[in-house]
Write a protein that holds these residues in place. Structure first.
Motif, PDB file in Angstrom:
ATOM      1  N   GLU A 289       0.801  -1.267   0.236  1.00 15.32           N
ATOM      2  CA  GLU A 289      -0.027   0.377  -0.315  1.00 15.32           C
ATOM      3  C   GLU A 289       0.907   0.942  -0.156  1.00 15.32           C
ATOM      4  O   GLU A 289       0.115   2.214  -0.256  1.00 15.32           O
ATOM      5  N   ALA A 290       2.165   0.940   0.014  1.00 17.84           N
ATOM      6  CA  ALA A 290       3.049   1.830   0.892  1.00 17.84           C
ATOM      7  C   ALA A 290       2.694   3.350  -0.692  1.00 17.84           C
ATOM      8  O   ALA A 290       2.983   4.410  -0.655  1.00 17.84           O
ATOM      9  N   PRO A 291       3.349   2.433  -1.599  1.00 16.30           N
ATOM     10  CA  PRO A 291       3.882   3.474  -3.087  1.00 16.30           C
ATOM     11  C   PRO A 291       2.276   4.694  -3.367  1.00 16.30           C
ATOM     12  O   PRO A 291       2.361   5.716  -3.611  1.00 16.30           O
ATOM     13  N   PHE A 292       0.796   4.248  -3.167  1.00 19.92           N
ATOM     14  CA  PHE A 292      -0.621   4.941  -3.358  1.00 19.92           C
ATOM     15  C   PHE A 292      -0.564   5.154  -1.741  1.00 19.92           C
ATOM     16  O   PHE A 292      -1.134   6.889  -2.669  1.00 19.92           O
ATOM     17  N   ALA A 296      -0.447   9.919  -2.614  1.00 22.74           N
ATOM     18  CA  ALA A 296      -2.034  10.663  -1.814  1.00 22.74           C
ATOM     19  C   ALA A 296      -2.116  11.330  -1.148  1.00 22.74           C
ATOM     20  O   ALA A 296      -2.567  12.077  -0.764  1.00 22.74           O
ATOM     21  N   MET A 297      -1.531  10.927   0.352  1.00 14.42           N
ATOM     22  CA  MET A 297      -0.899  11.517   1.610  1.00 14.42           C
ATOM     23  C   MET A 297      -0.082  13.436   0.633  1.00 14.42           C
ATOM     24  O   MET A 297      -0.233  14.110   1.647  1.00 14.42           O
ATOM     25  N   ALA A 298       0.499  13.010   0.033  1.00  8.69           N
ATOM     26  CA  ALA A 298       1.344  14.395  -0.435  1.00  8.69           C
ATOM     27  C   ALA A 298       0.623  14.912  -1.464  1.00  8.69           C
ATOM     28  O   ALA A 298       1.232  16.462  -1.561  1.00  8.69           O
ATOM     29  N   ARG A 299      -1.042  15.150  -2.116  1.00  8.00           N
ATOM     30  CA  ARG A 299      -1.189  15.668  -2.692  1.00  8.00           C
ATOM     31  C   ARG A 299      -2.789  16.099  -1.467  1.00  8.00           C
ATOM     32  O   ARG A 299      -2.186  17.002  -0.623  1.00  8.00           O
ATOM     33  N   GLY A 308      -9.789   0.822  -6.277  1.00  9.25           N
ATOM     34  CA  GLY A 308      -9.327   1.447  -7.723  1.00  9.25           C
ATOM     35  C   GLY A 308      -8.547   2.797  -6.917  1.00  9.25           C
ATOM     36  O   GLY A 308      -7.657   3.732  -8.056  1.00  9.25           O
ATOM     37  N   GLY A 309      -8.533   3.122  -5.445  1.00  9.88           N
ATOM     38  CA  GLY A 309      -7.746   4.757  -5.287  1.00  9.88           C
ATOM     39  C   GLY A 309      -8.602   5.882  -5.686  1.00  9.88           C
ATOM     40  O   GLY A 309      -7.724   7.139  -5.730  1.00  9.88           O
ATOM     41  N   GLY A 310     -10.179   5.185  -6.597  1.00  8.63           N
ATOM     42  CA  GLY A 310     -10.391   6.765  -6.021  1.00  8.63           C
ATOM     43  C   GLY A 310     -10.920   7.620  -4.996  1.00  8.63           C
ATOM     44  O   GLY A 310     -11.344   6.920  -3.823  1.00  8.63           O
TER      45      GLY A 310
END
Length: 375
Positions: A289-292, A296-299, A308-310
């Protein structure tokens, strides 16, 4: 967060606790200032510690009699919260606190089966279904307490008794091997599981203490289920899943609800507990889960995501940041993990919640080298 069938006055401080409280206040101020200056990213090492985070949780949510109060959710109590306080007290070597929390839990939540009723409100149990995460965490905490507070203590026997009740009432047989289900209401096929209830460290501790082979089976089957559920580009696992008799694991919406499967307030605990196992294979699941999550936390991070990441829901608070910190630790990104955990603490200081405070304290206990749950 515990979610069975229907769906998630202070103690006088000692001198040591008073000193810790001073550290908490100073650290919180520093974190909040850093978060404001850095747009929510409090980087670098924090002055907060696992001990101060535990004391903050105790002072906000634990009554002198040992009841953990969800002050931000109407003042009720759930077995999950009692188990969290037990884990934190045991990890912090706080024998008196542990005794009061366990005594309240034992007196008010223990069912005839030996499991814990999940929901108490208004002076009585209002939902007698069990939540397997609370039972498992409480049993694990009892074993830690037995080791830290005296070898001959009754806590060991009580932990094993609770463990026996888990095996008897909160598992199903998957190809002859035990699988942990969500509670005593979910122990038939298709089995309902909450992947965040799987705690390899707790399974291993109960296996060592009891000598029972079924705890090793629970480690194996939980890994099997999580491995299936995390095989996607994001690595995200759902809050809830259905496991068929042949072992197929299928993401689902929360029980008795409709909608899409979500990586949300339950699943955020998956990387934390997989990291805490101290086993490279389990940590590898968390690292997926780390890459996603790092990206995501940087945005503009959200509090929930589709598999799926939505992005879904409100801006991320402490729980999602704890998940990202744990996944980064599992991936070997120590600096990123520290920064994310500091952001989680700052988020909880800015908007305190029972759940966020508990997860920050548990994460500090597991992720910090001096924490009582650290590898």
């Amino acid at each position: 967060m515990s979610f069975p069938l229907t769906a998630p006055t202070r103690t006088l401080p000692t001198r040591r606790q008073a000193l810790r409280a001073a550290v908490i206040v100073a650290a919180a101020a520093a974190l909040a200032a850093a978060a404001l200056l850095l747009g929510g990213s409090a980087g670098g090492r924090s002055e907060a510690t696992a001990a101060s985070a535990a004391d903050s949780f105790f002072s906000r949510y634990v009554e002198p009699d040992g009841r953990v109060v969800r002050t931000d959710q109407g003042g009720d109590t759930v077995s999950e919260g009692q188990a969290y306080a037990m884990l934190l007290a045991a990890a912090d070597d706080d024998a008196a606190r542990f005794a009061s929390v366990w005594e309240w839990t034992r007196q008010n939540l223990r069912l005839p089966t030996g499991l814990l009723a999940w929901h108490w409100e208004g002076g009585r149990v209002v939902e007698s279904h069990s939540a397997a995460d609370a039972d498992l965490d409480a049993a694990w905490a009892l074993l830690i307490a037995a080791r830290r507070f005296g070898a001959g203590h009754r806590y060991g026997a009580e932990g094993l008794a609770l463990g026996h009740a888990i095996l008897e009432h909160e598992t199903v047989s998957l190809d002859g091997r035990s699988l942990l289900v969500a509670g005593n209401w979910a122990n038939t096929f298709p089995a309902i599981v909450d992947p965040s209830y799987f705690s390899p460290a707790a399974f291993a501790a109960l296996g060592r203490a009891s000598g029972g082979a079924r705890w090793g089976q629970l480690e194996s089957t939980s890994y099997q289920v999580l491995d299936q559920l995390s095989r996607r580009p994001t690595g995200l696992v759902p809050d809830w899943a259905r496991v068929e008799p042949d072992g197929e694991a299928v993401p689902i919406a929360p029980p008795a609800q409709s909608g899409e499967p979500i990586f949300g307030y339950d699943a955020v605990r998956v990387p934390l507990w997989q990291w805490a196992s101290c086993n490279r294979a389990d940590q590898g699941l968390a690292a997926r889960e780390a890459p996603f999550l790092d990206e995501a936390m940087a945005r503009s991070p959200a509090s929930r995501y589709t598999l799926g990441g939505g992005a879904r829901g409100a801006p991320a608070g402490a729980p999602m940041l704890v998940a990202a910190a744990s996944a980064s630790a599992a991936a070997g990104r120590t600096k990123a993990s520290t920064e994310l955990l500091n952001r989680a603490a700052a988020a909880d200081e800015a908007e305190p919640t029972y759940y966020g405070g508990a997860l920050v304290a548990l994460a500090r206990a597991a992720l910090e080298p001096e924490g009582g749950l650290a590898c």
